[in-house]
Scaffold this active site. Structure first.
Site, mmCIF file in Angstrom:
data_model
loop_
_atom_site.group_PDB
_atom_site.id
_atom_site.type_symbol
_atom_site.label_atom_id
_atom_site.label_comp_id
_atom_site.label_asym_id
_atom_site.label_seq_id
_atom_site.Cartn_x
_atom_site.Cartn_y
_atom_site.Cartn_z
ATOM 1 N N ASN A 182 -1.223 -13.849 -2.772
ATOM 2 C CA ASN A 182 -1.613 -12.770 -1.751
ATOM 3 C C ASN A 182 -0.245 -12.313 -0.948
ATOM 4 O OD1 ASN A 182 -2.172 -12.846 1.364
ATOM 5 N ND2 ASN A 182 -3.673 -11.466 0.277
ATOM 6 N N ASP A 183 -0.145 -11.085 -0.682
ATOM 7 C CA ASP A 183 1.020 -10.556 0.186
ATOM 8 C C ASP A 183 1.130 -11.367 1.433
ATOM 9 O OD1 ASP A 183 -1.293 -9.478 1.290
ATOM 10 O OD2 ASP A 183 -0.318 -7.403 1.120
ATOM 11 N N GLY B 100 0.740 -1.320 0.147
ATOM 12 C CA GLY B 100 -0.012 0.025 -0.103
ATOM 13 C C GLY B 100 0.709 1.329 0.056
ATOM 14 N N THR B 101 2.237 1.068 0.436
ATOM 15 C CA THR B 101 2.940 2.442 0.409
ATOM 16 C C THR B 101 4.076 2.288 -0.671
ATOM 17 O OG1 THR B 101 2.512 2.630 2.971
ATOM 18 C CG2 THR B 101 4.341 3.780 2.101
ATOM 19 N N GLY C 10 -4.962 -8.394 -1.472
ATOM 20 C CA GLY C 10 -6.390 -8.710 -1.809
ATOM 21 C C GLY C 10 -6.514 -10.156 -2.053
#
Length: 299
Positions: free
Chosen positions: A105-106, A13-14, A66
């Site tokens: 997925n992360d 996200g960053t 996600g």
């Protein structure tokens, strides 16, 4: 051939982290660029990362936030990129770059990394918690990655912190994201935004408000660990994300978890071991590589 190179990409996200690696996860340098969340901007960022390396690599391994159908490479339900819904990202990237792409997925990538070569190696039941913009999770059960019935196991940001309300602002991902840590300090001091690095510098300088903010944040993370442990009963939790590099944070989280089990826990819940992720900020890239090699049946 064992000297084949792959490009591992961890979209967060960053920031977007990336590295060229071989199949043994030898990473010489972890690079990163700022995440641009707007439609189209994400793909410009991927071009910036991928195009200069196309002639050096045999495939692209990706960690992505996600709900992800790994076999089909379809990405869905992402708070970070609200415009993504049922996107066939795997086929889109394979067509564009002309090479195999596998996406996981992360949080699950972080768990795979630690299970493969990190601090969950040899552990039958364990979990990775990634402290970032929100909170990622990856679960190892009975020596395997647990994806769940609908690929969404480990989405621990959705855990409610207040059972009296369904308020989105009180989800674990909101109150446990690193922005909540800095916001608590900024609100207390009545100043403009400082980032997490500056906050820990304040702690080192003896700032009492910084100490209190870190202590309270650590209790939030510890409460989440205890909640998850009451359901999964794992042997070990590994903590990842950029701020996990801060020794004082790891110490405070461990102390808070131990305090719960010392004075409040019933005998029905066992205290888990807690460690920092071995791969630290590179866990997403390493786990993405492991997923790639597994799905390509390279090992």
């Amino acid at each position: 051939m064992n000297n084949e190179k792959y490009l591992a990409i961890d979209v967060g996200g960053t920031s977007i982290k990336y590295a060229i690696t071989d199949r043994n996860a030898e990473i010489a340098k972890l690079n990163e660029i700022e995440t641009r969340r707007e439609p189209g901007k994400l793909f410009e960022s991927l071009d910036e990362i991928i195009l200069p390396h196309l002639n050096q690599i045999e495939g692209i391994a990706m960690s992505f936030p996600g709900k992800i159908n790994v076999e089909k490479g379809i990405v869905n339900i992402i708070a970070t990129f609200k415009w993504i819904c049922d996107m066939p990202l795997k086929s889109m990237l394979e067509e564009k770059y002309g090479m195999p792409v596998w996406i996981e997925n992360d949080g699950k990538c972080a768990a795979l990394a630690e299970f493969w070569k990190g601090n969950l190696s040899g552990i039958n039941n364990g979990m990775v918690i990634g402290l970032g913009t929100e909170i990622a999770g990856g679960i190892i059960l009975n020596g395997e990655l647990y994806r769940g019935s609908n690929e969404s196991a480990g989405e621990i940001s959705s855990i409610l912190s207040d059972f009296k309300t369904l308020d989105n602002a009180k989800r674990f991902g909101k109150i446990g994201g690193h922005k909540n840590l800095t916001d608590a300090y900024n609100d207390e001091k009545g100043i403009g935004d400082i980032d997490t690095y500056e906050l820990f510098e304040k702690y080192d300088d003896g700032d009492e408000a910084a100490k209190e903010a870190i202590r309270n944040y650590s209790r939030i993370i510890a409460a989440g660990i205890v909640t998850i442990q009451s359901v999964l009963d794992v042997e070990k939790f590994c903590i990842g994300g950029g701020i996990s590099a801060q020794d004082i944070l790891m110490s405070e989280i461990k102390d808070s978890v131990h305090e719960f089990f010392r004075v409040k826990s019933s005998e029905a819940i066992n205290e888990p071991a807690i460690e920092r992720c071995h791969f630290k900020n590179a866990s997403g890239c390493v786990g993405a590589l492991y997923n790639f090699l597994t799905m390509e049946k390279i090992f």
